[in-house]
Motif scaffolding. Structure first.
Motif, short mmCIF file in Angstrom:
data_model
loop_
_atom_site.label_atom_id
_atom_site.label_comp_id
_atom_site.label_asym_id
_atom_site.label_seq_id
_atom_site.Cartn_x
_atom_site.Cartn_y
_atom_site.Cartn_z
N LYS A 131 -14.36 -9.35 1.40
CA LYS A 131 -15.80 -9.11 1.58
C LYS A 131 -16.58 -10.40 1.86
CE LYS A 131 -19.27 -6.06 0.99
NZ LYS A 131 -19.48 -4.87 0.25
N VAL A 144 -17.08 -1.51 8.79
CA VAL A 144 -17.22 -0.74 7.56
C VAL A 144 -17.05 -1.69 6.38
CG1 VAL A 144 -16.27 1.13 6.16
CG2 VAL A 144 -16.29 1.35 8.65
N ASN A 145 -18.03 -1.67 5.48
CA ASN A 145 -17.93 -2.47 4.26
C ASN A 145 -17.63 -1.54 3.09
OD1 ASN A 145 -18.52 -5.17 5.13
ND2 ASN A 145 -20.59 -4.45 5.54
N SER A 146 -16.58 -1.87 2.34
CA SER A 146 -16.28 -1.15 1.11
C SER A 146 -16.65 -2.07 -0.05
CB SER A 146 -14.81 -0.74 1.06
OG SER A 146 -13.97 -1.88 1.08
N ASP A 147 -16.31 -1.69 -1.27
CA ASP A 147 -16.69 -2.50 -2.42
C ASP A 147 -16.17 -3.93 -2.34
OD1 ASP A 147 -18.12 -0.46 -3.59
OD2 ASP A 147 -16.47 0.19 -4.88
N ASN A 148 -14.92 -4.10 -1.91
CA ASN A 148 -14.30 -5.42 -1.93
C ASN A 148 -13.86 -5.94 -0.57
OD1 ASN A 148 -14.34 -5.58 -4.85
ND2 ASN A 148 -12.73 -4.03 -4.79
N HIS A 161 0.85 -1.18 0.00
CA HIS A 161 0.00 0.00 0.00
C HIS A 161 0.89 1.23 0.00
CE1 HIS A 161 -3.56 -2.37 0.75
NE2 HIS A 161 -2.92 -2.98 1.73
N VAL A 180 -8.70 -5.95 8.35
CA VAL A 180 -9.27 -5.80 7.02
C VAL A 180 -9.35 -7.18 6.39
CG1 VAL A 180 -9.04 -4.69 4.76
CG2 VAL A 180 -8.20 -3.52 6.82
N THR A 191 -14.06 -5.82 4.01
CA THR A 191 -14.75 -5.54 5.26
C THR A 191 -13.69 -5.11 6.27
OG1 THR A 191 -16.52 -7.11 4.83
CG2 THR A 191 -16.12 -6.56 7.12
N HIS A 192 -13.93 -3.99 6.93
CA HIS A 192 -12.97 -3.41 7.88
C HIS A 192 -13.61 -3.42 9.26
CE1 HIS A 192 -11.11 -1.39 4.29
NE2 HIS A 192 -12.37 -1.50 3.88
#
Length: 128
Positions: free
Chosen positions: A108, A82-86, A36, A105, A88-89
């Motif tokens: 998904k 928190v869910n993002s597009d790909n 990252h 992290v 889960t946090h």
């Protein structure tokens, strides 16, 4: 840091884990399977602080503490998913050290119940 390694190894579908010190605004440790950009990792601590102790969140906590007659410095928000597009946090505030947050992290596809159970167990074992 042992907590980060244990979370990375034992949380289901985990791709990254870390620990944020909200008192200093620093990412204390992290482990990830991807590379990252450093600026993204630097922003993680600030984003975590905003989620748990942003200005508006603290204002809401203060109002409820006042109305309920609570004198404690403990915070209301203990876990945030928190869910993002790909991905889960999961952000979990440490029980003993309220300014330290563990971050996990996962892909998904993760079983969220198992994610919570494993993360809570690891956090409890490390007792920060």
């Amino acid at each position: 840091m042992g907590l980060v390694k244990t979370l990375r190894n034992e949380a289901p579908e985990c791709v990254a884990s870390g620990v944020v010190d909200m008192a200093t605004g620093m990412l204390l440790a992290y482990e990830t399977i991807d590379n990252h950009p450093p600026e993204v990792l630097d922003l993680l601590a600030g984003a975590t602080l905003d989620l748990f102790q942003g200005r508006t969140v603290v204002m809401i906590e203060d109002i409820f503490k006042e109305r309920r007659g609570v004198q404690s410095d403990n915070h209301f928000f203990q876990e945030i998913l928190v869910n993002s597009d790909n991905l889960t946090h999961l952000f979990v505030r440490m029980t003993e050290q309220q300014d330290v947050v563990a971050v996990v992290v996962c892909r998904k596809a993760v079983n969220v119940g198992m994610l919570f159970a494993q993360t809570r167990r690891v956090v409890r074992e490390h007792g920060l």
